[in-house]
Design a protein around this motif. Structure first.
Motif, PDB file in Angstrom:
ATOM      1  N   THR A  35       6.983  50.839  25.565  1.00 32.02           N
ATOM      2  CA  THR A  35       6.757  51.651  24.363  1.00 32.02           C
ATOM      3  C   THR A  35       6.936  53.136  24.661  1.00 32.02           C
ATOM      4  O   THR A  35       7.174  53.932  23.743  1.00 32.02           O
ATOM      5  N   TYR A  72       6.981  59.584  16.027  1.00 31.01           N
ATOM      6  CA  TYR A  72       6.870  58.693  14.882  1.00 31.01           C
ATOM      7  C   TYR A  72       6.713  57.212  15.242  1.00 31.01           C
ATOM      8  O   TYR A  72       6.149  56.446  14.474  1.00 31.01           O
ATOM      9  N   VAL A  73       7.246  56.799  16.394  1.00 30.03           N
ATOM     10  CA  VAL A  73       7.277  55.369  16.713  1.00 30.03           C
ATOM     11  C   VAL A  73       6.312  55.008  17.835  1.00 30.03           C
ATOM     12  O   VAL A  73       5.505  54.088  17.701  1.00 30.03           O
ATOM     13  N   PRO A  86       3.498  56.185  18.912  1.00 32.18           N
ATOM     14  CA  PRO A  86       2.066  56.085  18.606  1.00 32.18           C
ATOM     15  C   PRO A  86       1.673  54.773  17.939  1.00 32.18           C
ATOM     16  O   PRO A  86       0.484  54.413  17.939  1.00 32.18           O
ATOM     17  N   LEU A  87       2.646  54.060  17.380  1.00 38.72           N
ATOM     18  CA  LEU A  87       2.363  52.768  16.752  1.00 38.72           C
ATOM     19  C   LEU A  87       2.337  51.631  17.772  1.00 38.72           C
ATOM     20  O   LEU A  87       1.951  50.513  17.448  1.00 38.72           O
ATOM     21  N   TRP A  88       2.772  51.891  19.000  1.00 39.96           N
ATOM     22  CA  TRP A  88       2.798  50.918  20.099  1.00 39.96           C
ATOM     23  C   TRP A  88       3.582  49.640  19.760  1.00 39.96           C
ATOM     24  O   TRP A  88       3.116  48.536  20.058  1.00 39.96           O
ATOM     25  N   PRO A  89       4.771  49.754  19.174  1.00 44.11           N
ATOM     26  CA  PRO A  89       5.567  48.527  18.981  1.00 44.11           C
ATOM     27  C   PRO A  89       6.210  48.126  20.304  1.00 44.11           C
ATOM     28  O   PRO A  89       6.952  48.903  20.905  1.00 44.11           O
TER      29      PRO A  89
END
Length: 350
Positions: A125, A132-133, A135-138
């Protein structure tokens, strides 16, 4: 990028890839591979004109960890050395360019990765957009699942077809003594829909090394060198939201620039850790059913992070060297959903 100077892969070695190698440090895992690849040519460390490695400090959990791996090479007397924080395929690219300039006639390229000590899905991650991405931990599997679902929605594949890719790859790996997974592997439960455990790569540790040589030096070191006729790498937009996940323009452009479309290839070693990514790459690289795709089992059989792409080039070269292939395409990727792609075209002696 076409080759202005003849450069070939003359030796390739890799570890037996395992789920865990707790008893070994990176250096201890790497040294037997380096000894094997040098022994395959009769060269000594002092005979190598340039050394380049690929690895990731994030996996090791400490800064400049690659400098410790140099203990396995031997940095005294002083050597000409470089490192990329990428898969070893990009280290090979740097070494190839070095030899093209004429500054060296031989190069040692190696890569290694130990993913077992940590959670690789969390580690990856950190390569995403930090605002934007990330911090969402995808994680990597979730992003690959988004790509797989996009392919299914577009009508390019379905779940049985993805299962068939996994079955074919791991069946092919039966003849690969280094593979981590061999033979029939159950589709398993859903990991992240629509991907099941069988659609995803194994987590494991491993290393690989390649020796490059130019011109007559390559012919002296190897009976049938695997000549690199062209190599190129391209990158997609960083933001996943502006990309068509069902296609890979960067892989297609890299293949075009490397000369892959000039004549048909008989073998393709694709760095496709997820079954859905092979679907994308087959379309982007224009690979028909007559092309032998991942006869080694590919990344679905063994996926040592930072070495799997270099292994694709090594496996393609090995098939050429033993006469099982005449013209092969090798592909490496890095980043989420095939973000970065490198393509090499290799041929046997005319």
């Amino acid at each position: 990028m076409p080759a202005a100077r003849e450069i070939a892969v003359v030796a390739f070695a890799q570890t037996d890839h395992r789920r865990r190698s707790d008893e070994l440090s990176e250096v201890e895992m790497l040294m037997p591979v380096l000894h094997e690849v040098l022994a395959g040519t009769g060269l000594r460390t002092g005979d190598i004109g340039f050394t380049c490695s690929g690895s990731s400090d994030y996996l090791a959990g400490r800064a400049f960890s690659f400098t410790m791996a140099l203990d396995g090479v031997g940095a005294w007397p002083p050597i000409s050395e470089s490192h990329v924080e990428m898969d070893g395929a990009w280290a090979l690219y740097e070494a190839w360019v070095k030899l093209l300039t004429g500054e060296a006639d031989t190069a040692l390229v190696y890569a290694y990765g130990k993913t077992s000590p940590g959670e690789i899905r969390d580690v990856t991650t950190r390569q995403l957009d930090p605002y934007y991405v990330a911090p969402l931990w995808p994680d990597s599997v979730s992003l690959a699942a988004l790509q797989a679902q996009a392919l299914i929605d577009a009508g390019h594949t379905d779940e049985p077809a993805l299962a068939a890719v996994a079955s074919r790859s791991r069946t092919a790996a039966r003849t690969n003594p280094h593979a981590q997974l061999r033979g029939a592997v159950p589709a398993g439960d859903y990991l992240v829909h629509p991907l099941r455990t069988g659609d995803c790569p194994p987590v494991g540790d491993g290393a690989a090394a390649v020796i490059l040589a130019a011109g007559d030096t390559a012919r002296e070191l190897c009976e049938r060198p695997a000549w690199i006729r062209g190599m190129d790498h391209r990158i997609e937009a960083h933001s996943l939201g502006v990309r068509d996940l069902t296609d890979s323009p960067s892989a297609r452009q890299a293949a075009e620039r490397a000369g892959a479309f000039e004549r048909p290839v008989d073998t393709a070693e694709l760095h496709a850790p997820f079954t859905s990514q092979e679907v994308v790459l087959r379309r982007a690289l224009r690979l028909g059913d007559d092309v032998n795709v991942n006869p080694s089992g590919g990344a679905l059989a063994a996926n040592p992070v930072m070495a799997a792409g270099l292994i694709r080039i090594g496996e393609a070269a090995a098939r050429i060297r033993r006469g099982a292939s005449d013209r092969a395409l090798a592909h490496a990727t890095s980043g989420p959903c095939l973000q970065q792609n490198l393509v090499a075209v290799l041929e046997g002696e005319s």
